[in-house]
Every structure is written in C-alpha cells, then in structure tokens.
Design an enzyme around this catalytic site. Structure first.
Site, PDB file in Angstrom:
ATOM      1  CD  GLN A  21      37.503  45.295  44.567  1.00 28.60           C
ATOM      2  OE1 GLN A  21      37.784  44.094  44.988  1.00 28.60           O
ATOM      3  NE2 GLN A  21      38.172  46.021  45.376  1.00 28.60           N
TER       4      GLN A  21
ATOM      5  CG  ASP B  96      34.436  41.153  50.044  1.00 28.53           C
ATOM      6  OD1 ASP B  96      35.644  41.174  50.217  1.00 28.53           O
ATOM      7  OD2 ASP B  96      33.963  41.545  48.966  1.00 28.53           O
TER       8      ASP B  96
ATOM      9  CE  LYS C  52      40.111  42.004  46.726  1.00 31.59           C
ATOM     10  NZ  LYS C  52      38.777  42.778  46.848  1.00 31.59           N
TER      11      LYS C  52
HETATM   12  N1  GUN Z   1      36.942  47.661  47.899  1.00 28.68           N
HETATM   13  C1  GUN Z   1      37.844  47.913  48.743  1.00 28.68           C
HETATM   14  N2  GUN Z   1      38.224  46.994  49.417  1.00 28.68           N
HETATM   15  C2  GUN Z   1      37.453  46.080  49.358  1.00 28.68           C
HETATM   16  C3  GUN Z   1      37.106  44.651  49.780  1.00 28.68           C
HETATM   17  O1  GUN Z   1      37.786  44.056  50.575  1.00 28.68           O
HETATM   18  N3  GUN Z   1      35.948  44.010  48.768  1.00 28.68           N
HETATM   19  C4  GUN Z   1      35.430  44.394  48.013  1.00 28.68           C
HETATM   20  N4  GUN Z   1      34.309  43.765  47.327  1.00 28.68           N
HETATM   21  N5  GUN Z   1      35.509  45.665  47.470  1.00 28.68           N
HETATM   22  C5  GUN Z   1      36.531  46.597  48.251  1.00 28.68           C
END
Ligand code: GUN
Length: 290
Positions: free
Chosen positions: A96, A119, A52
């Site tokens: 996350q 998100d 990211k």
């Molecule tokens: N864990 C796995 N995929 C995601 C996501 O898209 N966002 C977040 N915050 N955690 C994740």
C-alpha cells in the site's frame, strides 16, 4: 442524466467473481489469496486496505494483511517482498502506497514479481499494457473502462480528455482509452496545459484525475458529455463522525445537469478500483497472464 453507480456495479462484479471462485473450490482448487502490506498507520491507507480485505471476503478470496511500523527499513521490506514472490500460497500482493520518505517506492515496486503485481504498477505490466499485451492492468484505469463498457457509454471515435498525468491513473488510462476496442481519441491535459477549458469543452468524455476538489466546473463541460470523477480528496468536515468528507474533482451539483452520464464521489470510481484488484487477483490465481 444517468448516474453511473460504481458501488452497485462493483457489487455485481464481486458476485460474478464469487461464483467463479466457488465453482473452482468445488473442483478442489484453493481460494485465490491476496496479501496487502501496510506500513505505518496512515488513516487513508488503513481504510483502503480494510476495504480491500472486505472485498476479498465478498469474492471468496483468502486475504492477509501484513503490517510493518513506519521505521521499517527498505532492506526489511525488500526481504519481505522476496518471501512473498517465492510463496506459492500467495497469488498476488500489493504494497500500500504511500510509503515513508526513507523508502524508495520505485525500488519497492520493481522488486515485486510482475506475475504477482496485481496493482499493475511494475514497469513490465505498465509497458505490456501500453502495447496491448496481456498484463495486470492498473486498477483505477481498468475500473473506469469497465464502468464505461457496462453503461454502454460510446467510446469509439469519441473525444476523451483526461485531466491529470499521474503514473497510476492518467498515463495508464490514456493507454487503455486509445486501445483497440475502446478506440477513443484521447488527450491528456496537465498542470502546464494552456486553454484547458477550450479542450474540455470539445470532450465527449472528461475524466478528472488531478486531486483538486471541484476543479471541473459547468462551463468546462459540453451538453451531453460523460464525466468520470476520480478525485477522492479528504476535506475536513466537523459534521461527520470521521471528521472529513470525500470530495471529487468535479463540481457535481452544477456539472451533472449537463451530462449524459456522470459518476458520483463517493460511490463512483472508488469501488471499481478495488474490484479491478479483485479481477487481477483472480487472473493471477487462474494463471491467465503469466
Ligand atoms: N495507494 C493509493 N491507491 C493505491 C493503490 O491502488 N495501490 C496501492 N498499492 N497503493 C495505493
């Protein structure tokens, strides 16, 4: 059969975003700023967060990774979220997942301001998405719809079967696929579904999001269908430097010859999920939604 190249599509979209950002910076605006909070040292989460941050760089965004150890308390995390909610230099942030078992993920998710929830996990964004109001769309579903659009996969009036009913993929994806403009006739199947193969064989579009490697086999797919594979299970593989390989939910080798379009794993949906997060962050910085 046409391979849907999520990696290339994601690169194209990041270049489009970077152009918008550089034009804004030239006008004197600051760069969009995404913050990712990473708790503990889970290998998958480390990789996702690093990817990211890399995507932010490609888009010309500022990014910050805030790390906390596994023993961080829920109160400390809520306090951090409060600070990020109030920080006018942060356009959007993500916590996350997964979080350690002693932390209530739902409570954490709901503490994030909907206007910074890039998100798209906050119930306000989920609810607004389900009734077609402007909101931050959940990243994976939005990435899938973007891929279908960019590859001109027909969706209007088509039978779309989603396998999996998770809160972050199956459910929000169903809302997007049935929405005006996409207009698919949408069915959601799950672990209690009877006669699954009978249902998937009628599908023009199958979207597999259940996290079971190779679950969708050729006998479940009609000729000319489009198959989207959301699975990313890490399977031990001693021949790889990392010690694992990513496996999709689709038996790609046997399913692909029957398809009009299919996404690979890796390089299909995964890169698009990250790009959706970038699109949401840009929209947050532009104040387009809230
Ligand atoms: N864990 C796995 N995929 C995601 C996501 O898209 N966002 C977040 N915050 N955690 C994740």
């Amino acid at each position: 059969m046409q391979l849907i190249d999520g990696k290339q599509t994601a690169a194209n979209i990041k270049a489009e975003i970077a152009e918008i950002v550089s034009a804004r910076v030239a006008q004197g605006h600051r760069r969009p700023h995404l913050v990712a909070v990473l708790v503990g040292h889970d290998g998958g989460s480390e990789t996702y967060v690093a990817n990211k941050a890399k995507a932010c760089e490609a888009c010309g965004f500022d990014s910050t990774i805030i790390r906390r150890e596994d023993d961080v308390t829920e109160a400390e995390l809520l306090d951090l979220i409060d600070k990020l909610n109030k920080d006018s230099n942060v356009d959007g942030f993500i916590i996350q997942l997964p979080l350690p078992a002693h932390i209530n993920e739902q409570k954490i998710t709901e503490a994030i301001l909907p206007s910074k929830d890039v998100d798209g996990f906050h119930p306000v964004n989920v609810g607004r998405q389900s009734i077609g109001l402007p909101c931050f769309h959940s990243a994976t579903p939005a990435g899938i719809v973007e891929l279908l659009k960019r590859y001109n996969v027909p969706t209007r009036g088509k039978n779309c079967v989603i396998i999996g009913r998770s809160n972050i993929v199956g459910k929000p994806l169903a809302a997007l696929m049935m929405q005006k403009g996409v207009d698919a006739t949408t069915t959601v199947c799950h672990s209690a579904t009877e006669n699954l193969a009978e249902i998937t064989r009628k599908a023009d579009i199958i979207i597999a999001a259940l996290g079971r490697p190779g679950f969708v086999t050729a006998d479940m797919v009609k000729e000319g269908a489009t198959v989207i594979d959301v699975g990313t299970t890490r399977v031990p593989d001693s021949s790889r430097k990392s010690g694992f390989r990513l496996c999709g939910d689709v038996d790609f080798e046997n399913v692909a010859p029957k398809c009009a379009f299919i996404t690979p794993v890796p390089g299909g949906v995964g890169p698009m999920t990250i790009v959706s997060l970038m699109q949401n962050t840009l929209r947050a910085a532009l104040g387009e939604i809230y």
